[in-house]
Enzyme design. Structure first.
Site, mmCIF file in Angstrom:
data_model
loop_
_atom_site.group_PDB
_atom_site.id
_atom_site.type_symbol
_atom_site.label_atom_id
_atom_site.label_comp_id
_atom_site.label_asym_id
_atom_site.label_seq_id
_atom_site.Cartn_x
_atom_site.Cartn_y
_atom_site.Cartn_z
ATOM 1 N N ARG A 261 0.727 -1.043 -0.003
ATOM 2 C CA ARG A 261 -0.204 0.084 -0.071
ATOM 3 C C ARG A 261 0.911 1.136 0.090
ATOM 4 O O ARG A 261 1.735 1.353 0.695
ATOM 5 C CB ARG A 261 -0.932 -0.263 1.252
ATOM 6 C CG ARG A 261 -1.685 -1.226 1.449
ATOM 7 C CD ARG A 261 -2.736 -1.309 2.437
ATOM 8 N NE ARG A 261 -3.562 -2.726 2.211
ATOM 9 C CZ ARG A 261 -4.564 -2.824 2.944
ATOM 10 N NH1 ARG A 261 -5.007 -2.041 4.196
ATOM 11 N NH2 ARG A 261 -5.134 -4.104 2.773
ATOM 12 N N GLU A 351 -7.028 -1.004 15.000
ATOM 13 C CA GLU A 351 -7.950 -1.610 13.929
ATOM 14 C C GLU A 351 -6.797 -2.727 13.380
ATOM 15 O O GLU A 351 -5.770 -2.432 13.063
ATOM 16 C CB GLU A 351 -8.453 -1.130 12.808
ATOM 17 C CG GLU A 351 -9.152 -1.915 11.650
ATOM 18 C CD GLU A 351 -9.738 -1.185 10.542
ATOM 19 O OE1 GLU A 351 -9.683 0.080 10.331
ATOM 20 O OE2 GLU A 351 -9.606 -2.004 9.298
ATOM 21 N N SER A 354 -10.845 -6.676 9.772
ATOM 22 C CA SER A 354 -12.062 -6.185 8.999
ATOM 23 C C SER A 354 -12.851 -7.276 8.225
ATOM 24 O O SER A 354 -11.946 -8.060 7.621
ATOM 25 C CB SER A 354 -11.857 -5.039 8.019
ATOM 26 O OG SER A 354 -12.759 -4.572 7.327
#
Length: 425
Positions: A261, A351, A354
Site C-alpha cells: 500500500r 484496527e 475487518s
RNA sequence: GGAGAGAUGGCAGAGUGGUCUAUUGCACCGGCUUGCUAAGCCGGAGUGGGGUUUUCCUCACCGCAGGUUCGAAUCCUGUUCUCUCCGCCA
C-alpha cells in the site's frame, strides 16, 4: 456495482444510500443517459436485423446486376447500424463510469453516520486489557531492543515505511500464519498462497482504484499489473468470468499474500512502527456464496476473527461500521480493534481486522455467477472477505500485550505448538 | 525465450466465406409406441441483452479481443490456455 435496472427502479433509495455514505453520484444524469442509450440500442438492433436479413438473401440472388444492388443495400444498412451502435457505445461508457461510482446498498442495521465516530461497538473479546506493574514499552522499543524490527535497514534497501523482521520475531510471524491456516482448514477453508500481483481490471472489479493521484496501489511499469493491497483481490478475482455450481457454494478460501500500500496522503497520521507500513503479510478469508447465505456467513467470519484473537489472548472490541465509513463495495462491515498498550499515551484501540459482506457488488463487476441444477438461468454470487491476521498489526498486539518486565514476550498457549517456545527475547 | 499442433454446446466430435435454423452421436427432459427389460419413434433442451406480456419475437455468443466482408465457427492480426519438442533456470 449495483444492477442498472435496480438503480432505475429504486432511485429514491439509491439516492438516500449515497447521502448516508457521503458519496455524491450523478444519478439523474445516469437516468437520462440510459434513456438515450436504450433508444439508440433499439435503433441499432433494428438496422442490424434488417442487414442480417439482406445478407442472408444475397446467396440466392444469381443475377449480377440485382446482386450488386442488394449488396449495396446491405452495405447501407450496415453503416446505419454502425452509426447507431457507436452512439450506444459512447453512452454506455459514460453510463458505466457513473454506475461504478455508486456504492453498494447498506444493511438496514448498519449504523447511519458520516464517519468512524458513528461506528457502534457491538462486542468485546474474552480478555480484558492487562494492568502492568512496570513501565509499558511499545512494539518498536521492544523490537529494536531485541533486534527484531529494523526500519533503518528497510529504508536503506527500499525506502521509508519498509522494514526487516529478524530473529525470533520471524518465528512468531510464521507461527501466527500457521496457526491461522490450520484453524481455517478445520473450518472448511481451502488454503492458498496467491500471487502478489494482479491485473488492473481485477483490482477495479474488487472495488479498488488502481490509477489516479490518490491511489493506494503500486503499479508495475509497462504492464497492466499492480501489487495487491490484500489477497481479497486475487481470491475474489480467482473466478472472474466463471459460473460456479450452486452445490459447490459456499466456497470458503483463505490465502496468504504480501500486501502493498502506498499510503498516499497518510503522512503525519499517528502510525508509529509497524502500524502503517508499505508492505505486510496477511492471511485473508474469502467466501463465494448464494445470496441467502451471505448474512450468516458474515457472522461466521466475524466469529472466526474473534476466536483467533481470543486464541492470541488479546483484548479487542468489535465495531459495526457506519455507512459513511463502509467504502464502496461493502453492504456491512465489522472491524476488530485490538488493545495496543503501547499506542498513544496509555494505550489505544487499533484496527486489526475487518470483515465485509459485499453482496453482489463485486461479483457483478467481476462477472462471477452461479447456476442451480435443472434451473434455467444464472445469478451473481455473493462475496465476503475478512482478515484472519494482518501480520504487522497482529505482531504489534502480541508484543505489546504479552510483554514482560525484562522486555521478553510471553507466547500465548495456542501459538506454542507452532513456535516451540513459551517466550521470546 | 523459440518452433509446431490444438481450443466448437454437459461430453464426444463434424463443419475452408452464403444454400432454412452449427451435422451427428452419447448423456438429459417430455410425449408416443411396445406384454417386462432393452430398443424404437416424435419433440424439447445453453448463456446474456432488448422488445412483448404468459405467448412469443429479436440480437449477441464456436477460448478471448480486434479486423476484412453485404455476409465469418471458417479469412487476417493480436492474445490466453493446453499439448509436443528445443533452449534456459530455481
Amino acid at each position: 456495482m449495483l444492477d442498472r435496472k435496480f438503480i432505475l427502479q429504486n432511485l429514491p433509495a439509491v439516492k438516500q444510500n449515497c447521502l448516508d455514505r457521503g458519496v455524491s453520484c450523478e444519478l439523474d444524469r445516469l437516468v437520462e443517459l440510459e434513456q438515450q442509450r436504450k433508444a439508440a440500442d433499439t435503433e441499432a438492433q433494428e438496422f442490424n436485423r434488417q442487414a442480417n436479413e439482406v445478407a442472408k438473401s444475397i446467396g440466392a440472388v444469381k443475377d449480377p446486376e440485382q446482386r450488386a444492388a442488394v449488396v449495396e443495400q446491405g452495405r447501407s444498412l450496415r453503416s446505419h447500424k454502425d452509426a447507431a451502435q457507436r452512439k450506444v457505445d459512447e453512452l454506455e461508457v459514460e453510463i458505466i463510469a457513473i454506475q461504478r461510482t455508486i456504492p453498494n446498498m447498506a444493511h438496514p442495521a448498519a449504523p447511519r453516520g458520516a464517519d468512524d465516530l458513528a461506528n457502534c461497538e457491538v462486542a468485546r473479546g474474552k480478555h480484558a486489557p492487562r494492568t502492568f506493574d512496570f513501565p509499558v514499552k511499545d512494539h518498536l522499543q521492544l523490537g529494536s531492543e531485541k533486534g527484531w524490527i529494523d526500519f533503518e535497514g528497510g529504508a536503506r534497501t527500499t525506502g521509508q515505511g519498509f522494514y526487516f523482521l529478524a530473529g525470533e520475531l520471524v518465528l512468531l510471524d510464521l507461527a501466527i500464519q500457521q496457526m491461522a491456516i490450520e484453524y481455517l482448514m478445520q473450518r472448511g477453508f481451502i488454503p492458498t498462497i496467491t500471487p502478489d500481483l494482479a491485473r488492473a481490471d481485477i483490482l477495479e472489479g474488487i472495488g479498488f482504484m488502481p490509477r489516479g493521484p490518490e491511489t493506494q496501489v503500486y503499479s508495475v511499469e509497462q504492464t497492466d499489473l499492480c501489487l495487491i493491497g490484500t489477497a481479497e483481490i486475487t481470491l475474489g478475482g480467482l473466478y472472474a468470468g466463471q459460473t460456479l455450481e450452486a452445490e459447490s457454494l459456499p466456497l470458503r478460501l483463505c490465502g496468504i499474500s504480501h500486501c502493498y500500500r502506498t499510503e498516499a496522503g497518510a503522512a503525519g497520521r499517528a502510525s508509529r512502527g509497524l502500524y502503517r507500513v508499505h508492505q505486510f503479510t496477511k492471511v485473508e478469508m474469502f467466501v463465494f456464496c448464494l445470496p441467502e447465505q451471505s448474512d450468516a456467513l458474515h457472522e461466521e467470519l466475524r466469529d472466526i476473527e474473534c476466536e483467533l484473537f481470543d486464541l492470541l489472548e488479546i483484548p479487542y472490541r468489535v465495531v459495526d461500521t457506519a455507512t459513511g465509513d463502509l467504502g464502496g463495495p461493502a453492504y456491512r462491515k465489522y472491524d476488530l480493534e485490538a488493545w495496543m498498550p503501547g499506542r498513544g499515551q496509555q494505550g489505544e484501540w487499533g484496527e486489526v481486522t475487518s470483515t465485509s459482506n459485499c453482496t453482489d457488488y463485486q461479483s457483478r463487476r467481476l462477472n462471477v455467477r452461479y447456476k442451480e441444477k435443472d434451473v434455467k438461468g444464472t445469478h451473481f454470487v455473493h462475496t465476503l472477505n475478512g482478515t484472519a491476521f494482518a501480520l504487522s498489526r497482529a505482531l504489534i498486539a502480541v508484543l505489546e500485550n504479552h510483554q514482560q518486565a525484562d522486555g521478553s514476550v510471553q507466547i500465548p498457549a495456542a501459538l506454542q505448538p507452532y513456535l516451540r517456545r513459551t517466550k521470546i527475547g
